[in-house]
Design a protein around this motif. Structure first.
Motif, PDB file in Angstrom:
ATOM      1  N   UNK A 120     -26.937 -18.911  38.412  1.00 41.71           N
ATOM      2  CA  UNK A 120     -27.246 -18.990  39.844  1.00 41.71           C
ATOM      3  C   UNK A 120     -28.728 -19.240  40.085  1.00 41.71           C
ATOM      4  N   UNK A 121     -29.571 -18.894  39.092  1.00 42.53           N
ATOM      5  CA  UNK A 121     -31.024 -18.914  39.306  1.00 42.53           C
ATOM      6  C   UNK A 121     -31.618 -20.302  39.088  1.00 42.53           C
ATOM      7  N   UNK A 122     -31.137 -21.018  38.059  1.00 36.79           N
ATOM      8  CA  UNK A 122     -31.800 -22.271  37.661  1.00 36.79           C
ATOM      9  C   UNK A 122     -31.598 -23.367  38.709  1.00 36.79           C
ATOM     10  N   UNK A 123     -32.519 -24.326  38.697  1.00 32.05           N
ATOM     11  CA  UNK A 123     -32.465 -25.525  39.542  1.00 32.05           C
ATOM     12  C   UNK A 123     -32.431 -25.210  41.029  1.00 32.05           C
ATOM     13  N   UNK A 124     -33.091 -24.168  41.457  1.00 31.54           N
ATOM     14  CA  UNK A 124     -33.227 -23.915  42.894  1.00 31.54           C
ATOM     15  C   UNK A 124     -34.531 -23.156  43.132  1.00 31.54           C
ATOM     16  N   UNK A 125     -34.776 -22.822  44.384  1.00 29.83           N
ATOM     17  CA  UNK A 125     -36.058 -22.205  44.758  1.00 29.83           C
ATOM     18  C   UNK A 125     -36.235 -20.827  44.123  1.00 29.83           C
ATOM     19  N   UNK A 126     -35.117 -20.123  43.842  1.00 24.10           N
ATOM     20  CA  UNK A 126     -35.228 -18.803  43.209  1.00 24.10           C
ATOM     21  C   UNK A 126     -35.853 -18.917  41.821  1.00 24.10           C
ATOM     22  N   UNK A 127     -35.406 -19.921  41.069  1.00 26.66           N
ATOM     23  CA  UNK A 127     -35.940 -20.134  39.723  1.00 26.66           C
ATOM     24  C   UNK A 127     -37.421 -20.486  39.754  1.00 26.66           C
ATOM     25  N   UNK A 128     -37.823 -21.325  40.723  1.00 29.15           N
ATOM     26  CA  UNK A 128     -39.239 -21.714  40.826  1.00 29.15           C
ATOM     27  C   UNK A 128     -40.109 -20.513  41.199  1.00 29.15           C
ATOM     28  N   UNK A 129     -39.603 -19.687  42.104  1.00 33.94           N
ATOM     29  CA  UNK A 129     -40.333 -18.481  42.503  1.00 33.94           C
ATOM     30  C   UNK A 129     -40.502 -17.543  41.305  1.00 33.94           C
ATOM     31  N   UNK A 130     -39.422 -17.356  40.542  1.00 34.17           N
ATOM     32  CA  UNK A 130     -39.470 -16.468  39.376  1.00 34.17           C
ATOM     33  C   UNK A 130     -40.416 -17.010  38.309  1.00 34.17           C
ATOM     34  N   UNK A 131     -40.449 -18.343  38.154  1.00 35.95           N
ATOM     35  CA  UNK A 131     -41.350 -18.970  37.175  1.00 35.95           C
ATOM     36  C   UNK A 131     -42.807 -18.679  37.527  1.00 35.95           C
ATOM     37  N   UNK A 132     -43.157 -18.789  38.798  1.00 38.22           N
ATOM     38  CA  UNK A 132     -44.538 -18.520  39.236  1.00 38.22           C
ATOM     39  C   UNK A 132     -44.907 -17.051  39.019  1.00 38.22           C
ATOM     40  N   UNK A 133     -44.023 -16.145  39.461  1.00 42.88           N
ATOM     41  CA  UNK A 133     -44.311 -14.705  39.364  1.00 42.88           C
ATOM     42  C   UNK A 133     -44.441 -14.278  37.902  1.00 42.88           C
ATOM     43  N   UNK A 134     -43.503 -14.726  37.057  1.00 43.74           N
ATOM     44  CA  UNK A 134     -43.532 -14.306  35.647  1.00 43.74           C
ATOM     45  C   UNK A 134     -44.733 -14.908  34.912  1.00 43.74           C
ATOM     46  N   UNK A 135     -45.100 -16.163  35.269  1.00 47.85           N
ATOM     47  CA  UNK A 135     -46.292 -16.766  34.651  1.00 47.85           C
ATOM     48  C   UNK A 135     -47.553 -16.004  35.015  1.00 47.85           C
ATOM     49  N   UNK A 136     -47.667 -15.608  36.280  1.00 51.22           N
ATOM     50  CA  UNK A 136     -48.835 -14.829  36.706  1.00 51.22           C
ATOM     51  C   UNK A 136     -48.850 -13.443  36.055  1.00 51.22           C
ATOM     52  N   UNK A 137     -47.669 -12.849  35.877  1.00 50.59           N
ATOM     53  CA  UNK A 137     -47.581 -11.538  35.193  1.00 50.59           C
ATOM     54  C   UNK A 137     -48.087 -11.648  33.755  1.00 50.59           C
ATOM     55  N   UNK A 138     -47.643 -12.710  33.087  1.00 44.96           N
ATOM     56  CA  UNK A 138     -48.061 -12.953  31.702  1.00 44.96           C
ATOM     57  C   UNK A 138     -49.584 -13.100  31.612  1.00 44.96           C
ATOM     58  N   UNK A 139     -50.142 -13.854  32.544  1.00 41.45           N
ATOM     59  CA  UNK A 139     -51.581 -14.114  32.568  1.00 41.45           C
ATOM     60  C   UNK A 139     -52.362 -12.832  32.892  1.00 41.45           C
ATOM     61  N   UNK A 140     -51.883 -12.093  33.900  1.00 44.56           N
ATOM     62  CA  UNK A 140     -52.559 -10.869  34.326  1.00 44.56           C
ATOM     63  C   UNK A 140     -52.559  -9.815  33.219  1.00 44.56           C
ATOM     64  N   UNK A 141     -51.430  -9.661  32.537  1.00 41.69           N
ATOM     65  CA  UNK A 141     -51.335  -8.651  31.473  1.00 41.69           C
ATOM     66  C   UNK A 141     -52.238  -9.013  30.292  1.00 41.69           C
ATOM     67  N   UNK A 142     -52.287 -10.307  29.941  1.00 45.97           N
ATOM     68  CA  UNK A 142     -53.158 -10.743  28.849  1.00 45.97           C
ATOM     69  C   UNK A 142     -54.624 -10.506  29.164  1.00 45.97           C
ATOM     70  N   UNK A 162     -46.852  -8.790  29.048  1.00 47.78           N
ATOM     71  CA  UNK A 162     -47.075 -10.225  28.822  1.00 47.78           C
ATOM     72  C   UNK A 162     -45.830 -10.893  28.233  1.00 47.78           C
ATOM     73  N   UNK A 163     -45.203 -10.238  27.259  1.00 47.54           N
ATOM     74  CA  UNK A 163     -44.002 -10.810  26.631  1.00 47.54           C
ATOM     75  C   UNK A 163     -42.812 -10.823  27.592  1.00 47.54           C
ATOM     76  N   UNK A 164     -42.738  -9.819  28.483  1.00 44.51           N
ATOM     77  CA  UNK A 164     -41.680  -9.821  29.504  1.00 44.51           C
ATOM     78  C   UNK A 164     -41.856 -11.004  30.450  1.00 44.51           C
ATOM     79  N   UNK A 165     -43.118 -11.292  30.790  1.00 43.05           N
ATOM     80  CA  UNK A 165     -43.388 -12.471  31.614  1.00 43.05           C
ATOM     81  C   UNK A 165     -42.955 -13.751  30.920  1.00 43.05           C
TER      82      UNK A 165
END
Length: 577
Positions: free
Chosen positions: A240-262, A281-284
């Motif tokens: 349900x998540x891929x190829x829609x706005x939910x997936x893009x939102x999750x990609x941004x949030x998780x990428x920022x989490x990874x960056x912030x934790x590092x 970071x690994x969870x992101x």
């Protein structure tokens, strides 16, 4: 004490053999492409039946075997780490309840039964975080519990919304109704729940705070249980998540989490918090590759990460145990001379975290980064992936430099040794899994090798980023005094990066001073003020006065009142006449 020893060893043996059995069963299921769906009718009343459902496929069986394997070694390790604790039995039972809640969550294709495991994890994690019973533990436990309650509420709302489909077995509806707007709402609520459990921005502050728990609990929580529950749930909901706005939102949030934790880990001096931020970071990384539509890769990294992260925490626990409960890496140094076997395990798990070739982390991490390079991806997300990978190597080498090399920076008569054979036993078993686990899992999960064709600069980018990150970490640590002075020059920036982008302050002071204070004022002025005076209290006072009057009438002789009233009336009439 004898009973505590027996409960430790009995739990270890039972969980270890259960994990071996489930891993063999998982291999059998994946080879024969089998899925078993069990419906157990608990009771039926007037044509309404309460049914418990269980889903056994290769994914749930493999994950359960890893959880049981790591928890068995953690319980074995706890026998010596928690030695002298008067409540050892309680601790082991809490850990077993934690594992049982995770089992519920893994095998449930039903949102109701998922909530059992989900809430069980939240409640038992609170009990384990406050285990040492001091003010810091209580604060950390409350932050953990309240952060996770947001996800629990989101899951309850998803359960209510699933009534639109006629059943709570979400597994039936994912592929059929992925185009439905209703399923988007359910998926959005599940993403919110997973973000709180897996500590994505803005719910990240509870993860380092949960380090107040005993180290064996941290090893279990950060490898395969609590924080991975959100990732596992999203792996199930991936269609349900891929190829829609939910997936893009999750990609941004998780990428920022990874960056912030590092970034945060490079400014941290607490040994356990550095490892906790590396987990974040690994969870992101898992969340971001999941949002791009690769659930199998996310699951692969979930399993390999569980192996080396549990080992990393167990080694950290051994160091803290020998340092007499000091966790500051600035007081360590020269540990490779004092504790060589522990340091070997520590370095192997650290290299696996960095993605050193042919260790467990390499097989999943390198594959994820190559798949990212192969996909259509915007420049910002691409930068977050690779820069965060460099930061991982940076803080890992900084940690090694501070703790393993140079001179010992604590008391001269410090009793450092490698004689804790029970702790070392569990660590050595996990060390072999951290070396061999990645290749074995890749052979099982990806039996047909896929060819990833990339230009040479993209193919080598991961390697170059790791080398540059390691060099940066070494250089920053080598000039530790000047590095500290430079960070004082840019104090606000250092404070911002080192405090997880002010998230702990927003999660505590922000919640305390705005919503809770506002709620207190509303409660005082409305619930205990006008609404009380004109509502419940007024009804109570009026009823009391009426009942007193009725009681006064009932306590007296009504005939006497009537006779006296008639006599007074006669006298009055006579006087008037």
């Amino acid at each position: 004490m004898l009973w505590s020893v027996s409960i430790c060893y009995v739990s270890f043996v039972f969980l270890f053999f259960m994990s071996m059995f489930l891993s063999m069963l998982g291999f059998y299921f994946i080879m024969n492409d089998m899925i078993i769906f069990i419906e157990w009718e608990i009771f039926s009343l007037n044509s309404s039946s309460v049914i418990m459902t269980f889903l056994f496929d290769w994914m749930s069986l493999m994950f359960m075997s890893f959880v049981l394997f790591i928890s068995s070694l953690v319980i074995f390790y706890s026998e010596e780490y928690m030695y002298g604790d008067l409540m050892m039995n309680r601790f082991i039972i809490l850990v077993l309840m934690f594992v049982l809640s995770m089992m519920f969550l893994i095998i449930s294709p039903n949102l109701i039964s998922i909530l059992l495991g989900w809430d069980g994890l939240g409640l038992v994690s609170y009990c384990l975080v406050i285990y040492y019973q001091n003010v810091k533990s209580y604060s950390a436990g409350m932050l953990t519990a309240l952060s996770n309650r947001i996800g629990d509420v989101a899951l309850l709302m998803a359960i209510a919304w699933m009534l639109n489909f006629g059943s709570w077995n979400y597994i039936y509806y994912l592929n059929v109704m992925s185009d439905s707007g209703i399923m988007y709402i359910v998926a959005g609520l599940v993403i919110l729940a997973a973000m709180t459990k897996s500590a994505q921005i803005p719910f990240s502050s509870w993860l380092p705070a949960a380090m107040a728990a005993p180290t064996p609990v941290s090893a279990l929580v950060h490898s395969s249980t609590l924080v991975t529950a959100g990732v596992y749930l999203l792996i199930r909901f991936n269609a349900v998540i891929v190829d829609n706005s939910l997936g893009k939102f999750l990609l941004l949030i998780s990428g920022l989490t990874m960056f912030m934790a590092g970034l945060g880990a490079n400014f941290e001096y607490d040994l356990k918090k550095i490892i906790a931020l590396s987990t974040l970071s690994q969870l992101g990384l898992m969340m971001s590759i999941l949002s791009m539509g690769f659930p199998k890769l996310a699951f692969f990294h979930l399993l390999t990460h569980a192996l080396f992260k549990a080992l990393l925490f167990m080694c950290a626990g051994s160091v803290i145990h020998n340092m007499k409960n000091s966790q500051d890496i600035r007081f360590m140094g020269g540990l490779c001379i004092q504790m060589p076997l522990t340091v070997i395990c520590f370095n192997i798990s650290n290299l696996a975290l960095c993605g050193m070739p042919f260790l467990a982390g390499f097989y999943s991490k390198d594959l994820i980064l190559e798949v990212v390079s192969l996909c259509y991806l915007n420049g910002f997300s691409f930068f977050l992936y690779f820069f965060s990978t460099g930061l991982t190597v940076c803080y890992s080498l900084r940690l090694v430099y501070y703790s393993m090399t140079g001179d010992f920076n604590s008391s001269a008569f410090h009793p450092l040794n490698d004689e804790s054979w029970i702790m070392l036993g569990g660590m050595v078993i996990l060390m072999f899994m951290a070396i061999m686990g990645g290749c074995m899992l890749s052979w099982v999960l990806f039996p047909i090798p896929s060819m990833i064709c990339l230009p040479i600069w993209l193919k080598m980018l991961t390697f170059v980023v790791c080398i540059l990150g390691g060099w940066a970490g070494y250089e920053l640590s080598k000039f530790s005094l000047s590095y500290n002075l430079q960070s004082l020059k840019f104090y606000l920036m250092s404070f911002f990066m080192g405090s997880m982008w002010f998230m702990p302050f927003m999660s505590t002071y922000g919640v305390n001073y705005l919503p809770l204070m506002l709620g207190n004022y509303v409660y005082k002025s409305f619930d205990q003020g006008w609404s009380e005076d004109w509502g419940g209290q007024m009804i109570y006072k009026q009823s009391k006065s009426y009942s007193s009057m009725v009681q006064w009438w009932q306590n007296n002789n009504l005939k006497m009142y009537l006779i006296s009233f008639v006599l007074w009336l006669v006298v009055l009439m006579m006087l008037l006449l």
